[in-house]
Motif scaffolding. Structure first.
Motif, PDB file in Angstrom:
ATOM      1  N   ALA A  87       0.649  -1.126   0.098  1.00 47.33           N
ATOM      2  CA  ALA A  87      -0.071   0.091   0.058  1.00 47.33           C
ATOM      3  C   ALA A  87       1.180   1.274   0.042  1.00 47.33           C
ATOM      4  N   ALA A  88       2.122   1.143   0.804  1.00 44.84           N
ATOM      5  CA  ALA A  88       2.808   2.243   0.882  1.00 44.84           C
ATOM      6  C   ALA A  88       3.554   2.701  -0.639  1.00 44.84           C
ATOM      7  N   ALA A  91       1.110   4.169  -2.762  1.00 42.82           N
ATOM      8  CA  ALA A  91       0.631   5.423  -2.524  1.00 42.82           C
ATOM      9  C   ALA A  91       2.026   6.433  -2.745  1.00 42.82           C
ATOM     10  N   ARG A  94       1.755   7.165  -6.606  1.00 47.83           N
ATOM     11  CA  ARG A  94       0.603   8.167  -6.752  1.00 47.83           C
ATOM     12  C   ARG A  94       1.103   9.574  -6.492  1.00 47.83           C
ATOM     13  N   LEU A  95       1.755   9.778  -5.576  1.00 56.20           N
ATOM     14  CA  LEU A  95       2.261  11.079  -5.133  1.00 56.20           C
ATOM     15  C   LEU A  95       3.318  11.379  -6.251  1.00 56.20           C
ATOM     16  N   LEU A 118      -9.545   8.437  -3.721  1.00 55.95           N
ATOM     17  CA  LEU A 118      -9.889   7.301  -3.105  1.00 55.95           C
ATOM     18  C   LEU A 118     -10.824   7.584  -2.191  1.00 55.95           C
ATOM     19  N   TRP A 128      -8.515   2.286   4.439  1.00 61.13           N
ATOM     20  CA  TRP A 128      -7.702   2.896   3.436  1.00 61.13           C
ATOM     21  C   TRP A 128      -6.562   2.229   2.647  1.00 61.13           C
ATOM     22  N   THR A 129      -6.057   1.241   3.205  1.00 61.83           N
ATOM     23  CA  THR A 129      -5.137   0.413   2.769  1.00 61.83           C
ATOM     24  C   THR A 129      -6.125  -0.485   1.583  1.00 61.83           C
ATOM     25  N   LEU A 132      -6.896   1.529  -1.428  1.00 60.57           N
ATOM     26  CA  LEU A 132      -5.509   1.751  -2.007  1.00 60.57           C
ATOM     27  C   LEU A 132      -5.403   0.819  -2.877  1.00 60.57           C
ATOM     28  N   SER A 138      -4.090   3.800  -8.838  1.00 57.93           N
ATOM     29  CA  SER A 138      -2.776   3.384  -8.288  1.00 57.93           C
ATOM     30  C   SER A 138      -1.815   2.522  -8.967  1.00 57.93           C
TER      31      SER A 138
END
Length: 455
Positions: A87-88, A91, A94-95, A118, A128-129, A132, A138
């Motif tokens: 998930a990280a 994320a 995505r950033l 999301l 949230w995980t 994602l 993602s």
């Protein structure tokens, strides 16, 4: 002047250019120097080259992050910690996608919308995980991080090679003296086997070298532009919203247009009733009341008042008929577009030829929109065109209902000025239709509308 409204279907018209100095875009003058000669010096070319140069370090960073985090997450899936690591990774990608869209916007002028956000039904880290990991945007960002790196290596190598070779050879007459002074040779060595060597050291060879460098210099911006086209596709396709998400946003916007249009129509109907038929009926009631009072005292005056009231009744009935026809004419429901459009054409101030070639009737909603589109266009012909004649053609082309209204008036119709044509285009766009206006100064004016065919 040719203007196309709507972007979902159909082919657009090219900009009209009436002289040799404008390219059809307001405020933009045509360059006297051909594009091929000025490309190496344009800011756009240098921005694209800068984009390619930055792509390599950015690609190394993205690729390293994505591969490291995904490998770590997959390796730890046997434990609970692998899921949050994946998930990280998503994320972070995505950033990075936000930064890449900003870089493409600043250097390539590419506007890419944000992907779908999301949305979690519940609060908390686990929700949230899960959201994602289930988000398609993602995974597309992760795919971009993986694919961008090898392409960045290739485009960087090609762009730097051509750019440096072109400018290096082009400026060779300015720096060839470096070889005899510092390298103890006549110039650039083309061939050497230890005993013999060929150097570019005489004026003719130096001039040819500069000309070859000029060719490379002129070609390099277009090569770089072709390379950045692939970057545009990657950014737009993988870092932008999905087609389904874009379609949802589009439908939400169309729904707003439909709601606003319906509200505007209701206000118009209320205003027409209040200012027209209702006011006449109120005056009619007052006149009949006065006539009733005068009936015994002055029968002749009462008769005149009743006669005037009778005229008011006829006028009110005509206004009510026009209003009902504006809402939805009965002839359209009973006999279809051919009869309804012929009725509209008969009320136009100029002769109108109507030809409807439809083997079947479309859905009532599409039929109604087609009727009101032609009605509005013929009103424009009557009020603004100064035409002597007009024509209306309706036909079906595969899964599209085609409408075309042509007049021989003065032309110059411009929907971008906020006229009724712009509102008409919005109505058509709300049902996946388009409006194309071709109206050069002096005429003729040709307005073509496309609607989806729905049975």
């Amino acid at each position: 002047m040719a203007t196309q409204y709507g972007s979902r279907y159909g082919q657009g018209y090219g900009p009209y250019s009436g002289d040799g100095f404008h390219d059809g875009t307001p405020g933009r003058r045509r360059h006297l120097v051909p594009a091929g000669l000025r490309a190496p010096f344009e800011a756009r070319s240098w921005r694209e080259f800068g984009y390619v140069l930055l792509s390599l370090p950015v690609g190394i960073m993205l690729f390293t992050y994505a591969v490291t985090m995904v490998s770590l997450g997959v390796g730890m899936l046997v434990t609970f910690f692998g899921v949050p690591v994946l998930a990280a990774a998503l994320a972070g990608c995505r950033l990075f996608g936000v930064l890449e869209r900003a870089r493409a916007r600043g250097l390539l002028g590419l506007e890419v919308a944000e992907p779908e956000p999301l949305r979690t039904k519940e609060s908390g880290v686990l929700a949230w995980t899960g959201t994602l990991l289930k988000s398609g945007s993602s995974w597309r960002a992760l795919l971009y991080a993986v694919l961008q790196f090898p392409w960045a290596v290739f485009s960087f190598s090609v762009a730097v090679t051509f750019w440096s070779l072109g400018w290096g050879l082009l400026t060779y007459p300015l720096w060839f003296w470096v070889f005899p002074m510092w390298a103890d040779q006549g110039g650039i060595q083309l061939y050497g086997d230890g005993q013999h060597g060929i150097y570019l050291d005489n004026p003719f060879e130096i001039t040819v070298t500069a000309l070859v460098g000029l060719l490379f210099t002129l070609a390099t911006p277009w090569i770089v532009r072709a390379l950045t086209m692939v970057d545009r596709v990657l950014v737009h396709g993988l870092l932008g919203p999905s087609r389904l998400s874009a379609r949802v946003v589009e439908l939400e916007s169309d729904r707003g247009v439909v709601v606003d249009t319906a509200a505007a129509d209701l206000r118009r109907i209320e205003r027409d009733l209040h200012d027209g038929a209702q006011a006449r009926l109120v005056a009619l009631a007052m006149d009949l009341g006065l006539a009733k009072e005068k009936l015994a005292e002055d029968p002749q005056a009462a008769a005149r008042m009743v006669d005037e009231a009778h005229g008011e009744v006829k006028t009110a009935l005509q206004e009510l008929r026009d209003l009902a026809r504006g809402i939805h004419p009965a002839v359209l429901t009973d006999r279809g577009l051919d009869a309804a459009l012929s009725s509209v054409a008969s009320r136009c101030t100029v002769p109108v030829r109507v030809e409807v070639d439809l083997a079947q009737r479309p859905a009532p909603a599409i039929e109604g929109i087609a009727y009101f589109t032609v009605s509005e266009l013929l009103q424009n012909v009557s009020k603004h065109s100064g035409a002597r004649s007009a024509s209306v053609d309706v036909w079906r082309a595969e899964n599209r209902l085609m409408l075309q209204v042509v007049d021989d008036g003065v032309g110059g119709a411009d929907p971008s000025e906020g006229s009724g044509l712009a509102g008409l285009a919005e109505r058509l766009d709300a049902v996946d239709g388009i409006l194309v206006v071709d109206s050069p100064a002096g005429g003729p004016t040709r307005v073509t509308a496309e609607l989806p065919w729905r049975r």
